[in-house]
Design a protein around this motif. Structure first.
Motif, PDB file in Angstrom:
ATOM      1  N   TRP A 139       0.865  -1.190   0.000  1.00  0.00           N
ATOM      2  CA  TRP A 139       0.000   0.000   0.000  1.00  0.00           C
ATOM      3  C   TRP A 139       0.899   1.236   0.000  1.00  0.00           C
ATOM      4  N   PRO A 140       1.366   1.657  -1.170  1.00  0.00           N
ATOM      5  CA  PRO A 140       2.241   2.829  -1.232  1.00  0.00           C
ATOM      6  C   PRO A 140       1.518   4.069  -0.699  1.00  0.00           C
ATOM      7  N   ARG A 141       2.234   4.853   0.071  1.00  0.00           N
ATOM      8  CA  ARG A 141       1.692   6.091   0.657  1.00  0.00           C
ATOM      9  C   ARG A 141       0.457   5.815   1.510  1.00  0.00           C
ATOM     10  N   GLY A 142       0.414   4.643   2.131  1.00  0.00           N
ATOM     11  CA  GLY A 142      -0.702   4.318   3.008  1.00  0.00           C
ATOM     12  C   GLY A 142      -0.579   5.010   4.355  1.00  0.00           C
ATOM     13  N   ALA A 143      -1.640   4.924   5.146  1.00  0.00           N
ATOM     14  CA  ALA A 143      -1.649   5.524   6.484  1.00  0.00           C
ATOM     15  C   ALA A 143      -2.515   4.661   7.388  1.00  0.00           C
ATOM     16  N   VAL A 144      -2.000   4.379   8.564  1.00  0.00           N
ATOM     17  CA  VAL A 144      -2.696   3.491   9.481  1.00  0.00           C
ATOM     18  C   VAL A 144      -4.032   4.077   9.935  1.00  0.00           C
ATOM     19  N   ASP A 145      -4.159   5.410   9.897  1.00  0.00           N
ATOM     20  CA  ASP A 145      -5.372   6.061  10.370  1.00  0.00           C
ATOM     21  C   ASP A 145      -6.312   6.464   9.237  1.00  0.00           C
ATOM     22  N   SER A 146      -6.191   5.846   8.064  1.00  0.00           N
ATOM     23  CA  SER A 146      -7.030   6.198   6.908  1.00  0.00           C
ATOM     24  C   SER A 146      -7.739   4.968   6.357  1.00  0.00           C
ATOM     25  N   PRO A 147      -8.784   4.483   7.037  1.00  0.00           N
ATOM     26  CA  PRO A 147      -9.471   3.282   6.537  1.00  0.00           C
ATOM     27  C   PRO A 147     -10.153   3.490   5.190  1.00  0.00           C
ATOM     28  N   ARG A 148     -10.629   4.693   4.902  1.00  0.00           N
ATOM     29  CA  ARG A 148     -11.254   4.914   3.593  1.00  0.00           C
ATOM     30  C   ARG A 148     -10.233   4.771   2.465  1.00  0.00           C
ATOM     31  N   ALA A 149      -9.040   5.308   2.686  1.00  0.00           N
ATOM     32  CA  ALA A 149      -7.994   5.158   1.668  1.00  0.00           C
ATOM     33  C   ALA A 149      -7.587   3.702   1.537  1.00  0.00           C
ATOM     34  N   ALA A 150      -7.579   2.977   2.648  1.00  0.00           N
ATOM     35  CA  ALA A 150      -7.280   1.539   2.588  1.00  0.00           C
ATOM     36  C   ALA A 150      -8.319   0.810   1.753  1.00  0.00           C
ATOM     37  N   LEU A 151      -9.582   1.170   1.934  1.00  0.00           N
ATOM     38  CA  LEU A 151     -10.652   0.556   1.142  1.00  0.00           C
ATOM     39  C   LEU A 151     -10.473   0.851  -0.344  1.00  0.00           C
ATOM     40  N   PRO A 239     -12.375  -9.549  15.239  1.00  0.00           N
ATOM     41  CA  PRO A 239     -12.572 -10.173  16.544  1.00  0.00           C
ATOM     42  C   PRO A 239     -11.252 -10.500  17.252  1.00  0.00           C
ATOM     43  N   GLY A 240     -10.235 -10.880  16.480  1.00  0.00           N
ATOM     44  CA  GLY A 240      -8.961 -11.244  17.076  1.00  0.00           C
ATOM     45  C   GLY A 240      -8.218 -10.081  17.712  1.00  0.00           C
ATOM     46  N   SER A 241      -8.692  -8.856  17.503  1.00  0.00           N
ATOM     47  CA  SER A 241      -8.033  -7.685  18.105  1.00  0.00           C
ATOM     48  C   SER A 241      -8.247  -7.614  19.608  1.00  0.00           C
ATOM     49  N   GLY A 242      -9.252  -8.337  20.115  1.00  0.00           N
ATOM     50  CA  GLY A 242      -9.587  -8.245  21.526  1.00  0.00           C
ATOM     51  C   GLY A 242     -10.472  -7.060  21.847  1.00  0.00           C
ATOM     52  N   LEU A 243     -10.866  -6.299  20.828  1.00  0.00           N
ATOM     53  CA  LEU A 243     -11.742  -5.143  20.990  1.00  0.00           C
ATOM     54  C   LEU A 243     -13.112  -5.434  20.389  1.00  0.00           C
ATOM     55  N   GLU A 244     -14.068  -4.552  20.663  1.00  0.00           N
ATOM     56  CA  GLU A 244     -15.407  -4.667  20.108  1.00  0.00           C
ATOM     57  C   GLU A 244     -15.546  -3.727  18.916  1.00  0.00           C
ATOM     58  N   PRO A 245     -16.540  -3.965  18.041  1.00  0.00           N
ATOM     59  CA  PRO A 245     -16.728  -3.047  16.910  1.00  0.00           C
ATOM     60  C   PRO A 245     -16.870  -1.590  17.326  1.00  0.00           C
ATOM     61  N   VAL A 246     -17.528  -1.333  18.464  1.00  0.00           N
ATOM     62  CA  VAL A 246     -17.715   0.046  18.906  1.00  0.00           C
ATOM     63  C   VAL A 246     -16.387   0.710  19.252  1.00  0.00           C
ATOM     64  N   ASP A 247     -15.359  -0.088  19.554  1.00  0.00           N
ATOM     65  CA  ASP A 247     -14.054   0.474  19.887  1.00  0.00           C
ATOM     66  C   ASP A 247     -13.349   1.077  18.684  1.00  0.00           C
ATOM     67  N   PHE A 248     -13.874   0.844  17.483  1.00  0.00           N
ATOM     68  CA  PHE A 248     -13.275   1.425  16.281  1.00  0.00           C
ATOM     69  C   PHE A 248     -14.063   2.640  15.792  1.00  0.00           C
ATOM     70  N   HIS A 249     -14.953   3.137  16.642  1.00  0.00           N
ATOM     71  CA  HIS A 249     -15.680   4.367  16.345  1.00  0.00           C
ATOM     72  C   HIS A 249     -14.739   5.558  16.545  1.00  0.00           C
ATOM     73  N   PRO A 250     -14.892   6.621  15.758  1.00  0.00           N
ATOM     74  CA  PRO A 250     -13.956   7.764  15.868  1.00  0.00           C
ATOM     75  C   PRO A 250     -13.860   8.367  17.267  1.00  0.00           C
ATOM     76  N   GLY A 266      -5.870   9.834  15.668  1.00  0.00           N
ATOM     77  CA  GLY A 266      -7.303   9.578  15.689  1.00  0.00           C
ATOM     78  C   GLY A 266      -8.128  10.649  15.015  1.00  0.00           C
ATOM     79  N   ALA A 267      -7.594  11.863  14.861  1.00  0.00           N
ATOM     80  CA  ALA A 267      -8.356  12.949  14.243  1.00  0.00           C
ATOM     81  C   ALA A 267      -8.642  12.678  12.777  1.00  0.00           C
ATOM     82  N   HIS A 268      -7.858  11.802  12.134  1.00  0.00           N
ATOM     83  CA  HIS A 268      -8.030  11.522  10.710  1.00  0.00           C
ATOM     84  C   HIS A 268      -8.910  10.299  10.436  1.00  0.00           C
ATOM     85  N   TRP A 269      -9.401   9.664  11.476  1.00  0.00           N
ATOM     86  CA  TRP A 269     -10.089   8.381  11.332  1.00  0.00           C
ATOM     87  C   TRP A 269     -11.515   8.584  10.819  1.00  0.00           C
ATOM     88  N   GLU A 270     -11.775   8.144   9.599  1.00  0.00           N
ATOM     89  CA  GLU A 270     -13.115   8.227   9.006  1.00  0.00           C
ATOM     90  C   GLU A 270     -13.419   6.899   8.325  1.00  0.00           C
TER      91      GLU A 270
END
Length: 473
Positions: A139-151, A239-250, A266-270
């Motif tokens: 993923w060239p020029r990727g960012a861990v806090d950019s799920p839309r760009a990952a998609l 599920p393997g993260s040990g967190l719940e889906p709500v934990d990935f809310h901005p 976290g400010a970039h998380w959309e």
């Protein structure tokens, strides 16, 4: 590029496309389990499975340096966009089946990856075939806090994959909690078969004894999903993260911690909007594959049994209970436990030593709590050996070493937490063969028990697992 370390020469099938050992992610669950089970069926251990994660040599370095080193290592084994178009899922299926020894088998396990499947396969004398396989791609020029760009990036890769493999469903997982900074330099894709691959059909037709059963293992966990396109879906977290889906809310405090530890903001998380109700998570079994197995077994005269588990701990506990009963029926004590984690397992050495195995999916607090609960409700063990696999990342969901020590503390006489895996925990990585080294030091308990009969195994699994949600049908 040559074969990955730990692969066996001569296993690459002939045909077009990339070799299976180049496609399937190094250290992924399906890859490790097939390798371990194939060796066990040859009466061999996992001493040659020496994969080490990208952070193994950087435990004491600052996080930015460690993340940069991990990114370089991940980039060397990830697929390029061009290579994604060369993936041949049929060749991957042949690579899996070709690892198993020739001969006829009393049955086969097929489905979701789970360490308990390796021990169940060993007890039954059967191979296991995965319902899918994992890949990582650049993923060239990727960012861990950019799920839309990952998609967006993953959609292009998935399109290339599906163009040549219409029998796949591609689930993309963007999870900084379980992958750390690597979620910003590579995308993780789990390809799941929607029908029986030709290589699997041939294996079932040619390698099963008459009337031999097929056992389908189904991880029934669900997760919110975004349907990106036909054949491609996307999930934030897992599920393997040990967190719940709500934990990935901005607005989640846990998410801000995760992103800070992974070098993000976290400010970039959309995240993209959820476009479908919760569906089977990445390690689920596609309905089309399940249907194809039932149709094939009906035509070929083989019984089929489905084992659905709501969480990995349910199958782990049921298999551990099964081993204790199996060992005692063979005149052994069944009083020595090994708690394995992630890639750290060796089914052949476990049986050679006459030990009871309990497998943790990974080192999250949730998984360690589950083994504690199981131990608290079980007949005490004389010895407990614990192998906590360091995940190579930091996360608020991880168990600390004191919690792992508490698991070892259930042993009445021997309480052992492996020092090599604990050193540098959680940011180091240890090779898969570390489990073999620990288990080789255990005293021999020979002869090994005779293989279990499937009806007896299912009856024991049902008795142990049904109260906790294991469904066998």
């Amino acid at each position: 590029m040559g074969p990955a370390r730990g692969s066996r020469p001569g296993l690459t099938a002939a045909g077009a496309g990339l070799a299976g050992d180049r496609v399937v992610a190094v250290g992924s669950a399906a890859r490790v389990l097939v390798a371990a089970i194939a060796r066990a069926l040859r009466d061999a251990d996992c001493a040659d499975l020496g994969h080490v994660g990208p952070t193994s040599r950087f435990a004491g370095t600052p996080d930015p340096i460690r993340r940069a080193a991990a990114a370089r290592t991940a980039g060397r084994v990830a697929l390029t966009a061009g290579q994604a178009a060369e993936v041949d899922a049929g060749r991957v299926a042949r690579w899996f089946v070709d690892q198993y020894p020739h001969g006829r088998y009393p049955g086969v396990l097929l489905g979701s990856p789970h360490g308990g499947a390796a021990h169940l396969a060993m007890a039954l004398g059967m191979p296991w075939l995965p319902a899918g396989f994992e890949m990582t791609a650049h993923w060239p020029r990727g960012a861990v806090d950019s799920p839309r760009a990952a998609l967006d990036h993953g959609a292009a890769l998935a399109g290339r994959l599906l163009a040549g493999n219409p029998d796949l469903h591609v689930r993309q997982v963007h999870c900084p909690a379980s992958r750390g900074s690597l979620a910003g330099v590579t995308v993780a894709l789990t390809a799941r078969w929607r029908t029986l691959p030709v290589a699997y059909r041939r294996f079932l037709a040619g390698r099963l004894a008459p009337g031999a059963p097929v056992l389908v293992l189904c991880d029934a966990r669900t997760w919110p999903v975004h349907d990106a396109a036909d054949g491609h879906s996307f999930q934030v977290g897992c599920p393997g993260s040990g967190l719940e889906p709500v934990d990935f809310h901005p607005d989640s405090h846990a998410l801000r911690q995760v992103l800070r530890l992974a070098g993000g903001d976290g400010a970039h998380w959309e995240p993209p909007e959820i476009s479908a109700p919760p569906a089977a998570a990445e390690h689920g079994v596609e309905p089309g594959l399940d249907r194809a197995v039932r149709e094939w077994t009906a035509r070929a005269g083989h019984p089929v049994h489905r084992l659905l588990f709501p969480g990995p701990e349910v199958l782990s506990a049921a298999v551990a209970d099964l081993y204790r009963r199996w060992l005692r029926a063979a005149g052994k004590t069944g009083d020595r436990l090994v708690v394995e984690c992630g890639r750290l397992l060796d089914p052949w050495q476990v049986v050679r030593a006459g030990m009871v195995p309990y497998w943790c999916e990974n080192a999250t607090r949730r998984n360690v709590e589950q083994v504690e609960w199981w131990l608290a409700g079980s007949e005490p063990f004389v010895s407990v050996d614990v192998l906590p696999e360091p995940p190579g990342v930091r996360s608020p969901a991880l168990a600390g070493l004191p919690q792992w020590l508490a698991v070892a503390g259930f042993g009445r006489r021997r309480r052992a937490l492996d020092r090599a895996t604990a050193r540098g925990y959680p940011v180091t990585s240890v090779p898969t063969r570390r489990a073999t080294e620990v288990l080789r030091a255990q005293p021999y308990d020979l002869p090994t028990p005779p293989p279990l009969a499937v009806p007896d195994a299912l009856a024991t699994l049902r008795a142990s697992g049904t109260p906790h949600g294991l469904l066998i049908c």
